[in-house]
Design a protein around this motif. Structure first.
Motif, PDB file in Angstrom:
ATOM      1  N   LEU A 103       3.798  31.759  18.965  1.00  0.00           N
ATOM      2  CA  LEU A 103       4.147  33.048  19.556  1.00  0.00           C
ATOM      3  C   LEU A 103       4.752  32.868  20.935  1.00  0.00           C
ATOM      4  O   LEU A 103       5.714  33.543  21.308  1.00  0.00           O
ATOM      5  CB  LEU A 103       2.904  33.934  19.632  1.00  0.00           C
ATOM      6  N   ILE A 104       4.188  31.941  21.710  1.00  0.00           N
ATOM      7  CA  ILE A 104       4.684  31.711  23.067  1.00  0.00           C
ATOM      8  C   ILE A 104       6.151  31.308  23.031  1.00  0.00           C
ATOM      9  O   ILE A 104       6.987  31.829  23.756  1.00  0.00           O
ATOM     10  CB  ILE A 104       3.846  30.628  23.761  1.00  0.00           C
ATOM     11  N   TRP A 105       6.439  30.368  22.121  1.00  0.00           N
ATOM     12  CA  TRP A 105       7.818  29.897  22.076  1.00  0.00           C
ATOM     13  C   TRP A 105       8.745  30.931  21.447  1.00  0.00           C
ATOM     14  O   TRP A 105       9.900  31.069  21.853  1.00  0.00           O
ATOM     15  CB  TRP A 105       7.878  28.585  21.286  1.00  0.00           C
ATOM     16  N   GLU A 155       0.922  27.227  33.782  1.00  0.00           N
ATOM     17  CA  GLU A 155       0.495  28.472  34.422  1.00  0.00           C
ATOM     18  C   GLU A 155       1.013  29.681  33.639  1.00  0.00           C
ATOM     19  O   GLU A 155       0.300  30.675  33.465  1.00  0.00           O
ATOM     20  CB  GLU A 155       1.012  28.525  35.859  1.00  0.00           C
ATOM     21  N   PHE A 156       2.241  29.572  33.158  1.00  0.00           N
ATOM     22  CA  PHE A 156       2.813  30.656  32.362  1.00  0.00           C
ATOM     23  C   PHE A 156       2.056  30.816  31.042  1.00  0.00           C
ATOM     24  O   PHE A 156       1.712  31.930  30.641  1.00  0.00           O
ATOM     25  CB  PHE A 156       4.285  30.371  32.094  1.00  0.00           C
ATOM     26  N   ASN A 166       3.741  37.907  31.342  1.00  0.00           N
ATOM     27  CA  ASN A 166       4.185  36.860  32.257  1.00  0.00           C
ATOM     28  C   ASN A 166       3.576  37.088  33.644  1.00  0.00           C
ATOM     29  O   ASN A 166       4.063  37.898  34.430  1.00  0.00           O
ATOM     30  CB  ASN A 166       5.719  36.874  32.334  1.00  0.00           C
ATOM     31  N   THR A 167       2.512  36.356  33.941  1.00  0.00           N
ATOM     32  CA  THR A 167       1.817  36.554  35.221  1.00  0.00           C
ATOM     33  C   THR A 167       2.573  35.934  36.395  1.00  0.00           C
ATOM     34  O   THR A 167       2.375  36.348  37.540  1.00  0.00           O
ATOM     35  CB  THR A 167       0.405  35.954  35.142  1.00  0.00           C
ATOM     36  N   ILE A 168       3.430  34.970  36.133  1.00  0.00           N
ATOM     37  CA  ILE A 168       4.207  34.376  37.225  1.00  0.00           C
ATOM     38  C   ILE A 168       5.179  35.405  37.793  1.00  0.00           C
ATOM     39  O   ILE A 168       5.306  35.567  39.019  1.00  0.00           O
ATOM     40  CB  ILE A 168       4.959  33.121  36.723  1.00  0.00           C
ATOM     41  N   ILE A 322       7.219  48.315  29.222  1.00  0.00           N
ATOM     42  CA  ILE A 322       7.496  47.246  30.185  1.00  0.00           C
ATOM     43  C   ILE A 322       7.458  45.935  29.410  1.00  0.00           C
ATOM     44  O   ILE A 322       6.428  45.588  28.827  1.00  0.00           O
ATOM     45  CB  ILE A 322       6.478  47.227  31.338  1.00  0.00           C
ATOM     46  N   ASP A 323       8.566  45.223  29.383  1.00  0.00           N
ATOM     47  CA  ASP A 323       8.646  43.989  28.604  1.00  0.00           C
ATOM     48  C   ASP A 323       7.624  42.974  29.110  1.00  0.00           C
ATOM     49  O   ASP A 323       7.509  42.732  30.313  1.00  0.00           O
ATOM     50  CB  ASP A 323      10.057  43.402  28.695  1.00  0.00           C
ATOM     51  N   SER A 324       6.879  42.387  28.176  1.00  0.00           N
ATOM     52  CA  SER A 324       5.795  41.479  28.564  1.00  0.00           C
ATOM     53  C   SER A 324       6.297  40.157  29.114  1.00  0.00           C
ATOM     54  O   SER A 324       5.553  39.467  29.820  1.00  0.00           O
ATOM     55  CB  SER A 324       4.893  41.207  27.353  1.00  0.00           C
ATOM     56  N   MET A 325       7.557  39.803  28.833  1.00  0.00           N
ATOM     57  CA  MET A 325       8.083  38.523  29.302  1.00  0.00           C
ATOM     58  C   MET A 325       8.894  38.659  30.582  1.00  0.00           C
ATOM     59  O   MET A 325       8.739  37.876  31.505  1.00  0.00           O
ATOM     60  CB  MET A 325       8.942  37.899  28.205  1.00  0.00           C
TER      61      MET A 325
END
Length: 411
Positions: A103-105, A155-156, A166-168, A322-325
C-alpha cells in the motif's frame, strides 16, 4: 413404616426352604441342600464367581481402552484444528504486513511519475517540497517531484502506518495552512442573519498527530466568527504521546477563554468521549468534528442558520478531502449519505433537479443517512432523542444508528 402404609401392606408369604432349593436348582444357578442356608454354596458357584470376575475385569478393560481411544481421537482433532487456526492467523498477519508494504508503494506510485536517471538504472520515486517565492502567498507550500524526498524514508513509512498520512509534510505545514475557498459562486452571495445560535465545537482525540490536531483547532478558531463560537471542547481520551500533554497545553494558550480541555481518567472510546464533551457544552448547538480536519470559509453559518429555522433539523456539511500523501485540499462534489441492505454507509449522488430553484445548491438537501462524526444539532434536541448509544466503544456504526434514530423519532 408409617402406620397408614402398614395398614395397606400385603402380608409376606413365607417360602419353604425345600421349595426354594428346588426352584433355584431348576434355574441351574445356585444350589444348596435342603435344611442348609444359602451360605452353603457348592463348588460350581466358585467357578461361576471366578468367571464372572474375569468377565467384569475384561469389560472394564474394554471400557478403559475405548475411553483412551476416544480421548486420543478428540485430542488429535483438537490439535489439528489448533494447528490450522494458528497457521491461518500467521498467514493472515503475513499477508496484512505485505499488503501494508504494498500500500505504501502503491500510494506513492499514484501520485508520482517515475524518473529514470539513466538507461540502465531503475526508476526511483521522489518528491520535493519548496517554499514559495516572495511574490507568492506566504505560508503556502507547493509540492513538486524531485530528489529531495524519498518514499522509502523510515520516518515517512512509520508516520503513514501510525497515522495514515504523510507526517513529514504535516510537520512542514506546521499549525496553520491556507485552505482554498471552494464554495459555489451562489454561496459567496449568500447572506445570513447577524443573530444566530451559538455553537460548542466538540473535538475528541486519542494519540493524534500533533500538527494535524493543532491545524484543526487553528482553522476552527481562525475561520469562525467569535460571536457564534461559544467554545471549543477538546477531549483527550487517554493519549500516550508526550507532545499531546504539556506541549499541547502550552500551544493552547492562544485560545484562552475559548477552549476547554477535558482529559479522561480512563479510555472511554470515541462515542463516550463525545458524550463527555457534550455534557460540558453550553452553546445552543453542538458541532462534532474529527481531530484531523480543517474547516473552510463561512463553514458554520449555514449549519446554524438551518437549525435556527428548525430546531429538529440535523445538519451535515459538505465534506471535502485532504489528500493523505500530498495534504492537498480537494473539493468534493455535492453528495449525501446513504446505506445499502447490508447497512453499509456510502455516499450517493444528488439529482440535479434537487438543486434547482432560486436558492440553487445553497439550499439544504434531504439525506437518508448522515456522517456520525461531523454534524451539527440543537443541544436540547440531542438530549431529547437520547444522544449517542453509550454502549458503543469505537466509531463505525454511529452514523446509521443516529440516522435511524432521527427518522424514527420524527415520525
Amino acid at each position: 413404616m408409617d402406620p397408614q402404609d402398614a395398614a395397606h401392606a400385603k402380608p409376606l408369604i413365607p417360602l419353604d426352604r425345600d421349595v426354594l432349593g428346588r426352584f433355584c436348582n431348576s434355574l441351574g444357578t445356585v444350589s444348596f441342600l435342603p435344611g442348609q442356608g444359602p451360605a452353603s454354596f457348592q463348588p460350581g458357584y466358585a467357578e461361576i464367581k471366578k468367571q464372572t470376575f474375569k468377565n467384569a475385569r475384561f469389560t472394564m478393560r474394554g471400557i478403559t481402552v475405548q475411553c483412551l481411544f476416544y480421548a486420543s481421537l478428540i485430542f488429535g482433532i483438537w490439535t489439528t484444528l489448533s494447528y490450522i487456526y494458528i497457521y491461518h492467523n500467521h498467514v493472515s498477519n503475513l499477508e496484512t504486513k505485505t499488503q501494508e508494504a504494498e500500500l505504501i508503494w502503491s500510494l506513492g506510485k499514484k501520485l508520482q511519475q517515475q524518473i529514470t536517471h539513466g538507461p540502465q538504472q531503475i526508476p526511483r520515486l521522489h518528491m520535493r517540497f519548496e517554499k514559495p517565492d516572495e511574490d507568492e502567498t506566504a505560508g503556502k507550500l507547493f509540492f513538486k517531484l524531485g530528489k529531495d524526498f524519498n518514499y522509502s524514508n523510515p520516518e515517512f513509512i512509520d508516520g503513514l502506518l501510525k497515522y495514515g498520512f504523510n507526517t513529514i509534510l504535516s510537520k512542514s505545514l506546521g499549525s496553520d495552512s491556507k485552505v482554498p475557498d471552494t464554495r459555489n459562486k451562489m454561496c459567496l452571495q449568500k447572506r445570513y442573519p447577524a443573530k444566530l445560535p451559538t455553537a460548542s465545537v466538540i473535538i475528541c482525540f486519542h494519540n493524534e498527530e500533533f500538527n494535524a490536531l493543532f491545524r484543526t483547532l487553528s482553522s476552527v478558531g481562525n475561520l469562525t466568527p467569535h460571536y457564534i463560537l461559544e467554545e471549543i471542547i477538546l477531549v483527550d481520551d487517554m493519549s500516550d504521546f508526550d507532545d499531546l500533554k504539556e506541549k499541547l497545553d502550552h500551544h493552547l494558550e492562544i485560545f484562552r477563554g475559548k477552549i476547554k480541555v477535558i482529559r479522561n481518567k480512563k479510555r472511554e472510546g470515541l462515542v463516550r468521549s463525545r458524550l463527555i464533551g457534550a455534557s460540558r457544552a453550553s452553546g445552543d448547538v453542538l458541532v462534532f468534528l474529527d481531530s484531523h480536519c480543517e474547516v473552510n470559509t463561512a463553514w458554520l453559518q449555514p449549519l446554524l442558520h438551518a437549525i435556527a429555522k428548525d430546531s429538529k433539523m440535523v445538519v451535515c456539511p459538505l465534506i471535502d478531502v485532504i489528500d493523505s500523501m500530498t495534504l492537498e485540499y480537494q473539493s468534493s462534489p455535492v453528495v449525501r449519505g446513504a446505506f445499502n441492505w447490508h447497512l453499509d454507509f456510502k455516499w450517493d449522488s444528488v439529482y440535479s433537479y434537487e438543486m434547482d430553484g432560486p436558492e440553487g445548491p445553497t439550499r439544504p438537501i434531504r439525506s437518508p443517512a448522515m456522517a456520525g462524526g461531523i454534524f451539527a444539532i440543537n443541544r436540547h434536541y440531542f438530549n431529547e432523542i437520547g444522544q449517542y448509544d453509550k454502549g458503543m466503544d469505537l466509531w463505525g456504526a454511529e452514523n446509521l444508528e443516529l440516522s435511524l434514530r432521527f427518522q424514527m423519532y420524527n415520525k
